[in-house]
Design a protein around this motif. Structure first.
Motif, PDB file in Angstrom:
ATOM      1  N   ARG A  99      -7.857  -2.494   4.906  1.00 40.38           N
ATOM      2  CA  ARG A  99      -8.022  -2.857   3.621  1.00 40.38           C
ATOM      3  C   ARG A  99      -7.985  -4.390   3.790  1.00 40.38           C
ATOM      4  O   ARG A  99      -8.881  -5.115   3.324  1.00 40.38           O
ATOM      5  N   ARG A 100      -7.296  -5.549   4.900  1.00 47.96           N
ATOM      6  CA  ARG A 100      -7.141  -7.055   5.003  1.00 47.96           C
ATOM      7  C   ARG A 100      -8.105  -6.820   6.032  1.00 47.96           C
ATOM      8  O   ARG A 100      -8.428  -7.849   6.481  1.00 47.96           O
ATOM      9  N   ASP A 116      -3.145  -0.304   5.566  1.00 48.71           N
ATOM     10  CA  ASP A 116      -3.422  -2.208   4.801  1.00 48.71           C
ATOM     11  C   ASP A 116      -3.854  -2.883   6.103  1.00 48.71           C
ATOM     12  O   ASP A 116      -4.764  -3.644   6.117  1.00 48.71           O
ATOM     13  N   HIS A 120      -6.888   1.650  -5.537  1.00 50.25           N
ATOM     14  CA  HIS A 120      -6.927   1.536  -4.560  1.00 50.25           C
ATOM     15  C   HIS A 120      -7.580   2.474  -3.287  1.00 50.25           C
ATOM     16  O   HIS A 120      -7.567   2.188  -2.083  1.00 50.25           O
ATOM     17  N   SER A 125     -17.420  -0.515   7.426  1.00 49.51           N
ATOM     18  CA  SER A 125     -16.736   0.528   7.291  1.00 49.51           C
ATOM     19  C   SER A 125     -17.136   2.011   6.887  1.00 49.51           C
ATOM     20  O   SER A 125     -18.374   1.578   7.765  1.00 49.51           O
ATOM     21  N   VAL A 176       0.727  -0.833   0.239  1.00 52.64           N
ATOM     22  CA  VAL A 176      -0.027  -0.537  -0.400  1.00 52.64           C
ATOM     23  C   VAL A 176       0.507   1.447  -0.160  1.00 52.64           C
ATOM     24  O   VAL A 176       0.467   2.246   0.477  1.00 52.64           O
TER      25      VAL A 176
END
Lengths: 394, 394
Positions: free
Chosen positions: B176-177, B173, A118, B287, A46
């Motif tokens: 995101r994961r 990150d 992204h 989110s 990222v």
């Protein structure tokens, strides 16, 4: 492109790759992670990988080429200019990442924009990371080009960033206030700031500084660079309207979809009959929806077709989501017809040629005393490289 | 706060105001505009005015205070540290502007975030503009603190920005994961990068450099600064959960609404029964919607009540807009109950105290040889100022 510029883009990309690799190695704590405390590389996917996304896409490498060509023409060598040229390319790509977020652009250099792929959060941070990496190579310049020139290059970068955000702010202010009564000069002031400084003026100045050349030569070259930037930007706007998507690497007619102030469009609005102008301004007042809402208009249409959503409810939702503001293909066509009816593309090409002529005159004034046959190049070769990098497009 | 730090925040704000005023004056073309070619000030409302928005809001001024206090304690004077301290405050506020965009935060220091008030495009550009303005005062430092220290301060700023975007990338990150299995050490590595470097380590280093002090002293002080940053950040996370909105200047329990990885929450998840943990992780996977969609959930509810929208259509729209992902107040309460049941706030306070003790030990090791009564201050006075700026909160 002259022989000594061939391969310079590959060298610049290699410098950026090494800069980022070095950064990964330098990051404290990486040894803990290889001992397994944290899984994998927590920044790569990222941050560092994405910093190379735009730079590795097909591009002309105009800014580093101008910097290197100027340095060579004034007696410097490639090695003296390479780090500075690479930093200019890094700045350029960082600005693109943030601009794409700001302009809600979907496509860049033939691929999805970083934020479309992204998300905005990662894109804003990657842009900041690229800006952060510009500083070290410029400090390392002290050993390469000497303290004085290295400090003047740092000052040049400060001035460049300041002018660039001012240009961006001018445009954002016009968007915010829905301002369309703008002259060619207003447009030129905006684009010189928004792209001229970082694409032409500062690359030229930095090239001259890397060659440790006379400030007077720099000054004349900057007049050349300024006019060349105007010619280039107008031609870029024309290409956006008349070129195919392949050729421009962005959405075809993307400037009309995005409602951008271009010299072409502003001329059409200024010269149109009042009724035509009002119709066009009404179309242009509509804003571009967020990338994340791209699929929503067709979903609303389907829900209405299926009887799940009443027409009044759909209208209310479109207003709340800013979708009523979306320009249609028919509206973009109407703008294009107005541009053609007003001969605005011809007007733009004329203005571009004027600035190209002015650039040529400044270049001749600047290069008369500075032929440098000792380096195997000359200002003549340099001017050819400048035209081939930028001017030929006009 | 010791007498010599009183008023330093006002001085720092004054430096930033002058920096921005100077920038407006320097901008080329301003004379054309006063002759009426362009109406008003085309940058002010969307650039320079907004650069001062966050800095002028009520704030502690921790970073410049640490820089100035360190410089004074090591024998330097206020004037030597003031520009560098002000640049640190400018960086801090630029990071906040971009972080608020990235985190989709609504409130900052008791007011709307910059992007909530002016849109994302303007906020991203204002942050870039603030970063652009950091460079000139650091170059002007050469005359003030000498070439060597000035260059090391520039290197320190590069390192600071690099670490900060890495910390931000680690967190993005994890988001995101949807990673939640994280240890205290993972958390500490992230927050030291994300806020510790720019809030404690680099302000301390820069203060020492402004005083032209021994690199060895710097090194020991940085260990102190690192531990203090961890204690501070954990305490900040605790305050976010137990403090009122007035006290923290952000949304109350905003970290739970935003689903932030905090030492408190990670402890609760690690120690909870599997079923409780899975329920919490499911809540946290949701989110945060864009600020621009804030009014949409209630609009959808009303349209359904009025019979304009079918339940299936509403569900489909909520999915498409990412609204199904929104956490409810009941879900945030459930997270808070888990935290209380697991004693996670006590755990966090214990960890904070450990780091505070470690900081105290490093400070004593660092300051034993460096009492500087000649300046009227001492490392003792300095440590008091550090605690009053940061440590007392723990």
């Amino acid at each position: 492109m002259p022989a000594y510029l061939e391969g310079s883009r590959a060298r610049v990309v290699a410098v950026l790759e090494e800069l980022i690799a070095e950064q990964r190695r330098r990051s404290p704590g990486i040894e803990d992670r290889t001992e397994g405390r944290l899984e994998g590389d927590p920044y790569g996917p990222v941050l560092y990988d994405l910093m190379l996304d735009y730079p590795l896409r097909e591009a002309k490498g105009l800014r580093p080429a101008l910097c290197i060509a100027t340095c060579r023409a004034l007696g410097g060598n490639l090695e003296a200019a390479l780090p500075t040229a690479s930093v200019l390319e890094l700045y350029h790509n960082a600005f693109l990442v943030h601009d794409d977020v700001e302009d809600r652009s979907h496509v860049r250099r033939g691929g999805p924009t970083l934020h479309a792929a992204h998300g905005q959060a990662i894109a804003v941070n990657v842009g900041d990371g690229m800006l952060a990496l510009t500083l070290r190579p410029l400090l390392a310049n002290i050993e390469r080009v000497g303290l004085g020139p290295a400090l003047r290059i740092l000052e040049a970068m400060a001035e460049m960033s300041e002018r660039t955000v001012e240009g961006q702010a001018m445009e954002l202010d016009w968007i915010r206030r829905n301002t369309w009564e703008l002259s060619d000069d207003d447009y030129i002031e905006m684009v010189v700031r928004k792209t001229g400084w970082y694409s032409f003026i500062i690359p030229t100045r930095c090239g001259a500084l890397c060659a440790r050349s006379d400030p007077k030569v720099c000054e004349q070259l900057e007049r050349f660079a300024r006019d060349l930037s105007v010619a280039f930007q107008i031609q870029d706007d024309v290409l956006n309207l008349v070129g195919g998507a392949d050729e421009i690497g962005k959405d075809a007619r993307g400037d009309l979809w995005e409602g951008k102030r271009t010299l072409v469009l502003l001329h059409a609005l200024r010269t149109a009959a009042p009724a035509d102008r009002d119709r066009a301004v009404a179309i242009l007042a509509k804003s571009v929806p967020e990338v994340s809402l791209a699929g929503v208009p067709s979903l609303l249409a389907r829900l209405e077709d299926q009887g799940q959503l009443a027409p009044a409810g759909r209208a209310e939702l479109e207003r709340a989501l800013g979708l009523a503001e979306l320009r249609s293909a028919a509206e973009v066509d109407a703008l294009m017809e107005l541009i053609e009816a007003q001969g605005s593309i011809d007007h733009a090409r004329r203005r571009a040629r004027e600035h190209l002529e002015a650039a040529r005159a400044s270049l001749e004034a600047a290069t008369r005393p500075c032929s440098t046959p000792a380096t195997g190049t000359s200002c003549g070769a340099w001017s050819i490289s400048c035209w081939s990098a930028a001017g030929d497009r006009v």
